[in-house]
Design an enzyme around this catalytic site. Structure first.
Site, short mmCIF file in Angstrom:
data_model
loop_
_atom_site.label_atom_id
_atom_site.label_comp_id
_atom_site.label_asym_id
_atom_site.label_seq_id
_atom_site.Cartn_x
_atom_site.Cartn_y
_atom_site.Cartn_z
N TYR A 110 46.08 40.98 27.83
CA TYR A 110 47.28 41.53 27.18
C TYR A 110 47.62 40.80 25.87
O TYR A 110 48.29 41.34 25.01
CB TYR A 110 48.49 41.47 28.11
CG TYR A 110 48.45 42.45 29.26
CD1 TYR A 110 47.36 43.28 29.47
CD2 TYR A 110 49.50 42.55 30.15
CE1 TYR A 110 47.30 44.17 30.52
CE2 TYR A 110 49.46 43.44 31.21
CZ TYR A 110 48.36 44.24 31.39
OH TYR A 110 48.32 45.13 32.43
N LYS A 131 37.90 39.00 39.55
CA LYS A 131 36.75 39.92 39.51
C LYS A 131 35.56 39.07 39.10
O LYS A 131 34.86 39.35 38.11
CB LYS A 131 37.06 41.06 38.52
CG LYS A 131 36.05 42.18 38.51
CD LYS A 131 36.11 43.08 39.71
CE LYS A 131 34.99 44.09 39.66
NZ LYS A 131 34.78 44.80 40.93
N ASP A 191 39.26 44.78 43.34
CA ASP A 191 39.11 46.13 43.90
C ASP A 191 39.30 46.10 45.41
O ASP A 191 39.97 46.97 46.00
CB ASP A 191 37.75 46.73 43.52
CG ASP A 191 36.60 45.75 43.64
OD1 ASP A 191 36.85 44.53 43.72
OD2 ASP A 191 35.44 46.19 43.65
N ASP A 203 49.65 42.94 37.17
CA ASP A 203 50.47 44.06 36.74
C ASP A 203 50.28 45.23 37.71
O ASP A 203 51.23 45.84 38.21
CB ASP A 203 50.03 44.46 35.32
CG ASP A 203 50.96 45.46 34.66
OD1 ASP A 203 51.97 45.83 35.28
OD2 ASP A 203 50.66 45.87 33.53
N ASP A 257 52.77 46.37 41.30
CA ASP A 257 53.35 47.71 41.43
C ASP A 257 52.88 48.38 42.72
O ASP A 257 53.64 49.08 43.39
CB ASP A 257 52.99 48.59 40.23
CG ASP A 257 54.01 48.49 39.12
OD1 ASP A 257 54.87 47.58 39.19
OD2 ASP A 257 53.98 49.31 38.19
#
Ligand code: NAD
Length: 360
Positions: free
Chosen positions: A137, A192, A224, A248, A252
């Site tokens: 980001y 990851k 994942d 992020d 959620d």
């Protein structure tokens, strides 16, 4: 010692829900000095900026900030720098708030609010710890250009850079281990590492920090798989620590496991323990001014503030117990209402929490 608290109500339902949280804080009879300041669209209307210098100064001089919500569709056409949401980014940057804590708790009484089967989620109590100031980001370079090489060389392309410095990973890892220690002693680091160099580096640093916390049980999971396990068996987790991008998305996802956005608090901390506390939801302009918003996420954010920035754990526990008692008594705001319960408005919900506090 008096605790300085900056209270920034903001826009939409912000002032309504903050009012209830401030009533609850005031009832605890702690040495709090509360200063209110304008933020978001409200501040833009008055001062031409969503985070006026006086508001920023009040926030910087405080031990903790209790934040309502910002934003309204009427500001969507403003240049980005003047949009209400920039206030949050500005506060994060100015205060160095790198650790974002989002608990996802599903109170047994609200198990039907989740889209998952009650037997999978009832009693869920997990915490997602997201690194908030680094990763893809913010990584440079970024932008658009003509691709310099590869199979699409010469074509216009967009690109970003994923990067993490060692100190950035280790400081969030420390928060993760310390948070796990205060809970069940289990920490899951999500990355990851099978594909990304940054993630392998993340994992190596987390393993190094782990040596200082032999009492915490550390596991690693690819993002994942974590996304799958969160919907398959979410109660297997306790504290999850992860980078900005993965956090992020996973935070959620975890929020939706509970099905009730009006219930979820959050905290963003810096290295000194100073923090910004806010509900996970937005300013809900569709219901603003109607007195129907759920104030519990904000009240629970105030409890997090007492625990994480003021070390007033006993008072935090009292607020959380009061919220549980109110839910057990069957009172619900419209967002969590179901037949057989009693629908109340924002202020009545605040009254009920105050009443439960006085009895607790
Ligand atoms: P939202 O979270 O404000 O609302 C989504 C839905 O949830 C709406 O139907 C709303 O009525 C409901 N809702 C949210 N909080 C509730 C509560 N406490 N009680 C009852 N119902 C509640 O998200 P949105 O509609 O996508 O965004 C509205 C505005 O909020 C936008 O301007 C957006 O940019 C801003 N926003 C701000 C923050 C923040 O301040 N941290 C976060 C997200 C969105």
């Amino acid at each position: 010692m008096t605790y300085q608290i900056a209270v920034l109500p903001g826009d939409g339902i912000g002032p309504e829900i903050i009012e209830q949280a401030v009533r609850v804080l005031s009832a605890l009879k702690l040495p709090l000095e509360i200063k209110q300041a304008p933020v978001g669209g409200t501040a833009y209307d008055q001062f031409g900026h969503p985070l006026p210098p006086e508001t920023l100064a009040t926030a910087q001089a405080s031990h903790a900030i209790l934040f309502g919500a910002v934003g309204d569709w009427k500001y969507d056409k403003l240049p980005r720098a003047h949009r209400p949401e920039q206030a949050i980014l500005g506060l994060r940057k100015a205060l160095g708030l790198f650790a974002n804590l989002r608990p996802a708790i599903l109170y047994p009484e609200l198990a039907n609010a989740s889209s998952l089967k009650p037997e999978i989620v009832s009693g869920l109590d997990i915490l997602i710890l997201r690194e908030l100031t680094g990763d893809i980001y913010f990584g440079q370079p970024r932008g658009t250009r003509d691709a310099p090489d590869g199979p699409f060389a010469g074509e216009p392309e967009g690109f970003d850079t994923m990067r993490y410095a060692k100190s950035e990973v280790s400081r969030i890892a420390h928060v993760g281990f310390q948070t796990a220690r205060k809970r069940s002693g289990k920490l899951c680091s999500v990355d990851k590492a099978n594909v990304l160099e940054t993630s392998q580096f993340w994992r190596d640093v987390v393993l190094e920090v782990a040596k200082e916390y032999p009492d915490v049980e550390l596991t690693h999971m690819y993002v994942d798989n974590a996304a799958m396990q969160l919907v398959r068996a979410p109660r297997e987790f306790d504290v999850i620590v992860t980078g900005n991008l993965f956090g992020d998305i996973l935070s959620d996802e975890a929020a939706m496991l509970t099905g009730s956005i009006g219930m979820l608090p959050s905290a963003s901390l810096n290295e000194t323990g100073q923090g910004l506390y806010e509900p996970s939801h937005g300013s809900a302009p569709d219901i603003a001014g109607q007195g129907v918003a759920n104030p519990l996420a904000t009240i629970l954010s105030a409890a997090m503030m007492l625990r994480h920035s003021l070390n007033e754990d006993a008072s935090a526990n009292r607020i959380e117990a009061a919220v549980r008692a109110v839910l057990a008594s069957g009172l619900r705001t419209a967002d969590i209402y179901e037949p057989g319960t009693t629908k109340v408005g924002t202020a009545q919900m605040g009254d009920a929490v105050l009443e439960a506090l006085s009895q607790g």
